[in-house]
Design an enzyme around this catalytic site. Structure first.
Site, PDB file in Angstrom:
ATOM      1  N   PRO A  43      18.343-107.323 100.356  1.00 51.58           N
ATOM      2  CA  PRO A  43      16.963-107.709 100.679  1.00 51.58           C
ATOM      3  C   PRO A  43      16.576-107.429 102.128  1.00 51.58           C
ATOM      4  O   PRO A  43      17.430-107.336 103.016  1.00 51.58           O
ATOM      5  CB  PRO A  43      16.984-109.224 100.429  1.00 51.58           C
ATOM      6  CG  PRO A  43      18.382-109.629 100.813  1.00 51.58           C
ATOM      7  CD  PRO A  43      19.259-108.478 100.365  1.00 51.58           C
TER       8      PRO A  43
ATOM      9  N   ASP B 281      27.861 -92.821 116.215  1.00 55.87           N
ATOM     10  CA  ASP B 281      26.431 -92.711 116.497  1.00 55.87           C
ATOM     11  C   ASP B 281      26.215 -92.944 117.992  1.00 55.87           C
ATOM     12  O   ASP B 281      26.628 -93.982 118.515  1.00 55.87           O
ATOM     13  CB  ASP B 281      25.666 -93.752 115.687  1.00 55.87           C
ATOM     14  CG  ASP B 281      24.163 -93.573 115.763  1.00 55.87           C
ATOM     15  OD1 ASP B 281      23.689 -92.924 116.716  1.00 55.87           O
ATOM     16  OD2 ASP B 281      23.460 -94.090 114.879  1.00 55.87           O
TER      17      ASP B 281
ATOM     18  N   CYS C 227       3.143-107.339 100.700  1.00 55.37           N
ATOM     19  CA  CYS C 227       4.489-107.439 100.122  1.00 55.37           C
ATOM     20  C   CYS C 227       4.498-106.978  98.669  1.00 55.37           C
ATOM     21  O   CYS C 227       5.433-106.296  98.229  1.00 55.37           O
ATOM     22  CB  CYS C 227       5.003-108.876 100.216  1.00 55.37           C
ATOM     23  SG  CYS C 227       5.153-109.484 101.913  1.00 55.37           S
TER      24      CYS C 227
ATOM     25  N   LYS D 171      20.067 -91.773 106.346  1.00 53.01           N
ATOM     26  CA  LYS D 171      18.963 -91.496 107.264  1.00 53.01           C
ATOM     27  C   LYS D 171      18.911 -92.560 108.367  1.00 53.01           C
ATOM     28  O   LYS D 171      19.366 -93.676 108.166  1.00 53.01           O
ATOM     29  CB  LYS D 171      17.650 -91.488 106.468  1.00 53.01           C
ATOM     30  CG  LYS D 171      16.472 -90.865 107.173  1.00 53.01           C
ATOM     31  CD  LYS D 171      15.281 -90.795 106.210  1.00 53.01           C
ATOM     32  CE  LYS D 171      14.104 -90.069 106.866  1.00 53.01           C
ATOM     33  NZ  LYS D 171      13.580 -90.761 108.044  1.00 53.01           N
ATOM     34  N   GLY D 172      18.339 -92.208 109.504  1.00 55.21           N
ATOM     35  CA  GLY D 172      18.228 -93.172 110.596  1.00 55.21           C
ATOM     36  C   GLY D 172      17.317 -94.338 110.241  1.00 55.21           C
ATOM     37  O   GLY D 172      16.323 -94.173 109.533  1.00 55.21           O
TER      38      GLY D 172
ATOM     39  N   GLY E 274      19.693 -99.215 108.206  1.00 53.34           N
ATOM     40  CA  GLY E 274      20.627-100.335 108.253  1.00 53.34           C
ATOM     41  C   GLY E 274      22.073 -99.954 108.036  1.00 53.34           C
ATOM     42  O   GLY E 274      22.867-100.770 107.553  1.00 53.34           O
ATOM     43  N   LYS E 275      22.437 -98.721 108.408  1.00 50.01           N
ATOM     44  CA  LYS E 275      23.827 -98.268 108.211  1.00 50.01           C
ATOM     45  C   LYS E 275      24.816 -99.151 108.967  1.00 50.01           C
ATOM     46  O   LYS E 275      25.869 -99.510 108.440  1.00 50.01           O
ATOM     47  CB  LYS E 275      23.993 -96.821 108.692  1.00 50.01           C
ATOM     48  CG  LYS E 275      23.208 -95.793 107.933  1.00 50.01           C
ATOM     49  CD  LYS E 275      23.541 -94.387 108.402  1.00 50.01           C
ATOM     50  CE  LYS E 275      23.253 -94.148 109.864  1.00 50.01           C
ATOM     51  NZ  LYS E 275      21.814 -94.247 110.192  1.00 50.01           N
TER      52      LYS E 275
ATOM     53  N   THR F  52      24.625-102.304 110.081  1.00 49.34           N
ATOM     54  CA  THR F  52      24.801-103.635 109.492  1.00 49.34           C
ATOM     55  C   THR F  52      25.686-103.556 108.261  1.00 49.34           C
ATOM     56  O   THR F  52      26.587-104.387 108.063  1.00 49.34           O
ATOM     57  CB  THR F  52      23.433-104.243 109.119  1.00 49.34           C
ATOM     58  OG1 THR F  52      22.616-104.323 110.286  1.00 49.34           O
ATOM     59  CG2 THR F  52      23.603-105.633 108.527  1.00 49.34           C
TER      60      THR F  52
END
Length: 341
Positions: A313, A68, A286, A39-40, A43-44, A46
Site C-alpha cells: 500500500p 545507486d 483516491c 524504475k526510479g 520504492g526499491k 524500502t
C-alpha cells in the site's frame, strides 16, 4: 470422437495464482545473490531493506549493497553507511554498504588493494589503464566489490540497484571485464613504456605491463565464478519493483525481457504504493487513482501469471529507521489487506 478445443479448455483446471508474497525468496536457502530493481521512484530501497531484514531472521549473515549513487539505504535505516560493510544498528547479522560504480575504481576503499609495493599502486594504475576502455572502469569496480564480498562469505547478498540502465550494466559486468581485459592483453606491449614511466613518476619503482596484467587477471576467476552464479536460478534471482502506472509497467516489461537475455532468473514482482478506497472518508482523487491502478494491476496479473505479485500500500508516512523498516517488511510475507471499516 475427438474432443473439441472448447471441451479441452472447459476440462482444464483453473490455474491458481502464485502466492502474493516473497516467502518463496525467504525460504530458498540456496540463494546467494538477490537483486532488487526497477524504475526510479517506485520504492526499491524500502523493499530491498525490508527484504534484507526478513532474510536476517532466517540466514546466518546478510549484506545489503546499494549501487545507486543516491545511496538511499542510509536514509532508510537512518544510519550512515560507507564503502565497507557496516553492521546495521539493532542487528547482529545484517550489514550494509554503499558504492557508486559510476566513479569506477576511484570509488573503492584502499582496503580493497594489497599492501606490498607492487600492488599498492594498483588503484592508481588501474584508474589509468581502465580509462582507455569505456565501461570497464565501472565494471572493474563491481568486480572488486564481488571479490571482497565473496571473501567475507555472507550467506546472501541483496543489491539495492540504481534505475534500470545501471542495473543491466551491473548484471553484464563479467562480460565487460573479460572483454576489456582481453583488449588490454592485446596491447600490453604497446603500453608497457607508459606504465613504467607512470610508476617512476609516482615513485612506485619498476613495474611492467605483464605485472599489471597479472594483477588484473587475478580478478578473472572471481568474475567467472560470479558470472556462473548469476545465471544459476538456484543462486541468483531478481525482484522487480514497480507501481501500477503505464510507464512503470512498460519499464518492468523491458527489464524482464533484458533479464531473460542475460539469463537472470526473475519470478517476483512487487507492486508498490497502491491506493485503497476509504468508504468512510471518500476521496475523489483516491478513487480515481484506485481505478487507474486496478486497470494496470489486472493487466499485470494477466501478463505475469507465473510470477509472485506482491501488492504493497501507499503509506501516510515515510518508512525511515530500522523499526519502521522492520514493521514494513512484514508485509512482504503476508498479503496486504486494507483495514476494515
Amino acid at each position: 470422437m475427438a474432443a473439441s478445443v472448447e471441451d479441452e479448455f472447459e476440462d482444464a483446471p483453473d490455474v491458481e495464482p502464485l502466492e502474493p508474497t516473497l516467502k518463496n525468496i525467504i525460504e530458498q536457502k540456496s540463494l546467494k545473490w538477490i537483486f532488487v530493481g526497477g524504475k526510479g521512484g517506485v520504492g526499491k530501497t524500502t523493499c530491498s531493506c525490508s527484504l534484507a531484514v526478513q532474510l536476517a531472521a532466517v540466514r546466518e549473515s546478510v549484506l545489503i549493497i546499494s549501487t545507486d549513487p543516491a545511496h538511499n539505504i542510509s536514509d532508510a535505516f537512518d544510519q550512515k553507511f560507507s564503502k565497507v560493510p557496516t553492521k546495521v544498528k539493532g542487528y547482529d547479522n545484517l550489514f550494509a554498504m554503499e558504492i557508486d560504480p559510476s566513479l569506477g575504481v576511484a570509488e573503492l576503499p584502499d582496503e580493497f588493494f594489497e599492501e606490498d609495493n607492487m600492488l599498492s599502486m594498483g588503484k592508481k594504475m588501474m584508474q589509468e589503464a581502465m580509462s582507455a576502455f569505456p565501461g570497464i572502469d565501472e565494471a572493474m569496480s563491481y568486480a572488486e566489490v564481488m571479490r571482497l564480498v565473496k571473501g567475507m562469505n555472507f550467506s546472501v547478498v541483496v543489491f539495492d540497484t540504481a534505475p534500470t540502465g545501471h542495473t543491466l550494466r551491473l548484471l553484464n559486468f563479467p562480460t565487460i571485464v573479460e572483454r576489456g581485459l582481453g583488449r588490454l592483453m592485446q596491447i600490453k606491449n604497446q603500453i608497457s613504456p607508459f606504465i613504467s614511466q607512470m610508476c617512476n613518476m609516482l615513485g612506485l619503482g619498476d613495474m611492467n605491463a605483464d605485472q599489471l596484467a597479472s594483477k588484473l587477471e587475478e580478478t578473472l576467476p572471481v568474475i567467472r565464478s560470479v558470472s556462473e552464479q548469476f545465471k544459476d536460478p538456484e543462486q541468483t534471482t531478481f525482484i522487480c519493483v514497480c507501481i501500477a502506472e503505464f510507464l512503470s509497467l512498460y519499464e518492468t516489461e523491458r527489464l524482464i525481457q533484458e533479464l531473460a537475455k542475460c539469463r537472470i532468473d526473475t519470478h517476483n514482482i512487487i507492486v508498490n504504493q497502491l491506493v485503497f478506497p476509504d468508504n468512510e472518508r471518500p476521496c475523489k482523487m483516491c478513487e480515481a487513482r484506485h481505478k487507474i491502478q486496478s486497470k494496470y494491476l489486472d493487466q499485470m496479473e494477466d501478463l505475469y501469471e507465473d510470477f509472485h505479485i506482491v501488492k504493497l500500500p501507499l503509506l501516510p508516512h515515510e518508512v525511515r529507521g530500522a523499526d519502521k523498516v522492520n514493521t514494513f517488511s512484514k508485509q512482504l510475507l503476508e498479503p496486504y489487506s486494507p483495514p476494515k471499516k
